[in-house]
Design a protein around this motif. Structure first.
Motif, PDB file in Angstrom:
ATOM      1  N   ARG A 290      42.220 -58.959  81.431  1.00 36.65           N
ATOM      2  CA  ARG A 290      41.421 -60.051  80.866  1.00 36.65           C
ATOM      3  C   ARG A 290      39.984 -59.572  80.713  1.00 36.65           C
ATOM      4  O   ARG A 290      39.338 -59.190  81.696  1.00 36.65           O
ATOM      5  N   VAL A 291      39.497 -59.570  79.475  1.00 34.12           N
ATOM      6  CA  VAL A 291      38.176 -59.021  79.191  1.00 34.12           C
ATOM      7  C   VAL A 291      37.309 -60.060  78.490  1.00 34.12           C
ATOM      8  O   VAL A 291      37.804 -61.024  77.891  1.00 34.12           O
ATOM      9  N   GLY A 292      36.007 -59.834  78.570  1.00 32.20           N
ATOM     10  CA  GLY A 292      35.040 -60.631  77.834  1.00 32.20           C
ATOM     11  C   GLY A 292      34.233 -59.722  76.927  1.00 32.20           C
ATOM     12  O   GLY A 292      33.714 -58.700  77.388  1.00 32.20           O
ATOM     13  N   VAL A 293      34.160 -60.055  75.647  1.00 33.51           N
ATOM     14  CA  VAL A 293      33.416 -59.246  74.680  1.00 33.51           C
ATOM     15  C   VAL A 293      32.600 -60.172  73.787  1.00 33.51           C
ATOM     16  O   VAL A 293      32.887 -61.371  73.670  1.00 33.51           O
ATOM     17  N   SER A 294      31.583 -59.610  73.142  1.00 35.10           N
ATOM     18  CA  SER A 294      30.798 -60.381  72.189  1.00 35.10           C
ATOM     19  C   SER A 294      30.350 -59.472  71.062  1.00 35.10           C
ATOM     20  O   SER A 294      30.236 -58.257  71.223  1.00 35.10           O
ATOM     21  N   GLY A 295      30.123 -60.077  69.921  1.00 32.88           N
ATOM     22  CA  GLY A 295      29.721 -59.309  68.755  1.00 32.88           C
ATOM     23  C   GLY A 295      29.757 -60.171  67.507  1.00 32.88           C
ATOM     24  O   GLY A 295      29.702 -61.404  67.589  1.00 32.88           O
ATOM     25  N   VAL A 296      29.890 -59.506  66.367  1.00 27.64           N
ATOM     26  CA  VAL A 296      29.882 -60.197  65.073  1.00 27.64           C
ATOM     27  C   VAL A 296      31.146 -59.818  64.306  1.00 27.64           C
ATOM     28  O   VAL A 296      31.471 -58.635  64.179  1.00 27.64           O
ATOM     29  N   TYR A 297      31.840 -60.823  63.784  1.00 31.12           N
ATOM     30  CA  TYR A 297      33.067 -60.595  63.021  1.00 31.12           C
ATOM     31  C   TYR A 297      32.763 -60.031  61.626  1.00 31.12           C
ATOM     32  O   TYR A 297      31.751 -60.360  61.014  1.00 31.12           O
ATOM     33  N   ASP A 298      33.710 -59.217  61.143  1.00 29.69           N
ATOM     34  CA  ASP A 298      33.744 -58.813  59.736  1.00 29.69           C
ATOM     35  C   ASP A 298      34.907 -59.563  59.106  1.00 29.69           C
ATOM     36  O   ASP A 298      36.014 -59.040  58.964  1.00 29.69           O
TER      37      ASP A 298
ATOM     38  N   LEU B 107      31.081 -54.926  68.240  1.00 29.57           N
ATOM     39  CA  LEU B 107      30.601 -55.268  69.570  1.00 29.57           C
ATOM     40  C   LEU B 107      29.106 -54.999  69.716  1.00 29.57           C
ATOM     41  O   LEU B 107      28.503 -54.259  68.946  1.00 29.57           O
ATOM     42  N   ASP B 108      28.544 -55.590  70.751  1.00 26.40           N
ATOM     43  CA  ASP B 108      27.123 -55.399  71.017  1.00 26.40           C
ATOM     44  C   ASP B 108      26.775 -53.933  71.257  1.00 26.40           C
ATOM     45  O   ASP B 108      25.654 -53.498  70.977  1.00 26.40           O
ATOM     46  N   ASP B 109      27.744 -53.164  71.790  1.00 28.03           N
ATOM     47  CA  ASP B 109      27.476 -51.749  72.067  1.00 28.03           C
ATOM     48  C   ASP B 109      27.779 -50.850  70.871  1.00 28.03           C
ATOM     49  O   ASP B 109      27.719 -49.626  70.980  1.00 28.03           O
ATOM     50  N   GLY B 110      28.129 -51.450  69.731  1.00 28.44           N
ATOM     51  CA  GLY B 110      28.352 -50.684  68.509  1.00 28.44           C
ATOM     52  C   GLY B 110      29.801 -50.371  68.212  1.00 28.44           C
ATOM     53  O   GLY B 110      30.132 -49.997  67.076  1.00 28.44           O
ATOM     54  N   ARG B 111      30.684 -50.504  69.204  1.00 34.11           N
ATOM     55  CA  ARG B 111      32.089 -50.217  68.955  1.00 34.11           C
ATOM     56  C   ARG B 111      32.706 -51.278  68.048  1.00 34.11           C
ATOM     57  O   ARG B 111      32.239 -52.426  67.988  1.00 34.11           O
ATOM     58  N   LEU B 112      33.776 -50.889  67.357  1.00 36.16           N
ATOM     59  CA  LEU B 112      34.505 -51.806  66.498  1.00 36.16           C
ATOM     60  C   LEU B 112      35.857 -52.088  67.147  1.00 36.16           C
ATOM     61  O   LEU B 112      36.609 -51.157  67.458  1.00 36.16           O
ATOM     62  N   LEU B 113      36.156 -53.358  67.352  1.00 40.00           N
ATOM     63  CA  LEU B 113      37.356 -53.763  68.083  1.00 40.00           C
ATOM     64  C   LEU B 113      38.110 -54.810  67.277  1.00 40.00           C
ATOM     65  O   LEU B 113      37.532 -55.823  66.857  1.00 40.00           O
ATOM     66  N   TRP B 114      39.417 -54.576  67.070  1.00 42.97           N
ATOM     67  CA  TRP B 114      40.229 -55.583  66.386  1.00 42.97           C
ATOM     68  C   TRP B 114      40.508 -56.743  67.347  1.00 42.97           C
ATOM     69  O   TRP B 114      40.849 -56.543  68.514  1.00 42.97           O
TER      70      TRP B 114
END
Length: 201
Positions: A36-44, A69-76
């Protein structure tokens, strides 16, 4: 049996645990399945893909949208289920604009396709959540070698159409006792049949 029971216990503990940060890509692997993870960022939203799904709500699609993601990674992100007939444009438009915070379950990629059907990237037909192939089809470049099944999605503004989250299949068959009883019963019946043949002979 012991392996299956340990798997069930491990997954049950993970899905009810407090969310943790997404591990580094180098540490991702099947041993972190259902973390179980928590992530944040902006959707494409424009890169959204629809993957065939069969759920308790019927047949339809998983809504897969990449998140920067906030750290620059791209996550589906598997944002959840939408019914058959939903268009990719509508699913993409359902992705909230701006910063999004997500809590969900980490999942391993599903390469190539389902057991019965292979993914067809050229035709934009998807039968499994193959993150690398999805990224290639959308021209996204390198992506995190995992995806997240959404449990909770928080955003400042939420569009009217929302995929249904929280449908991750986390129940595993545990039929070892019935298997054992079946095989012992077949063995006993075989012995009875052999005894019958021997007596007739």
């Amino acid at each position: 049996m012991h392996w299956k029971h340990a798997l069930i216990a491990r997954v049950d503990a993970r899905v009810h645990a407090a969310p943790v940060a997404l591990p580094a890509d180098a540490k991702l692997g099947p041993d972190l399945e259902y973390l179980r993870v928590g992530v944040s960022g902006v959707y494409d939203g424009a890169a959204t893909a629809l993957v065939r799904a069969a759920t308790e709500r019927g047949t339809g699609y998983w809504t897969m949208t990449p998140l920067r993601l906030d750290d620059g990674r791209l996550l589906w992100i598997n944002r959840g289920f939408v019914p058959a007939g939903t268009t990719r444009a509508a699913a993409g438009a359902s992705a909230p604009a701006g910063k999004v915070s997500i809590v969900g379950l980490l999942r391993s990629p599903e390469p190539k396709g389902s057991i019965l059907q292979s993914n067809a990237p050229a035709d934009d037909r998807w039968y499994s959540r193959d993150t690398a192939a999805l990224a290639g089809a959308r021209g996204l470049g390198a992506v995190t070698p995992a995806f997240v099944d959404v449990q909770v999605e928080q955003a400042a503004a939420v569009p009217a159409l929302r995929p249904v989250p929280g449908l991750t299949q986390i129940k595993f068959p545990d039929s070892h006792l019935s298997y054992a009883l079946t095989w012992f019963a077949m063995a006993a019946l075989s012995l009875v049949a052999l005894a019958y043949i021997w007596r007739r002979a």
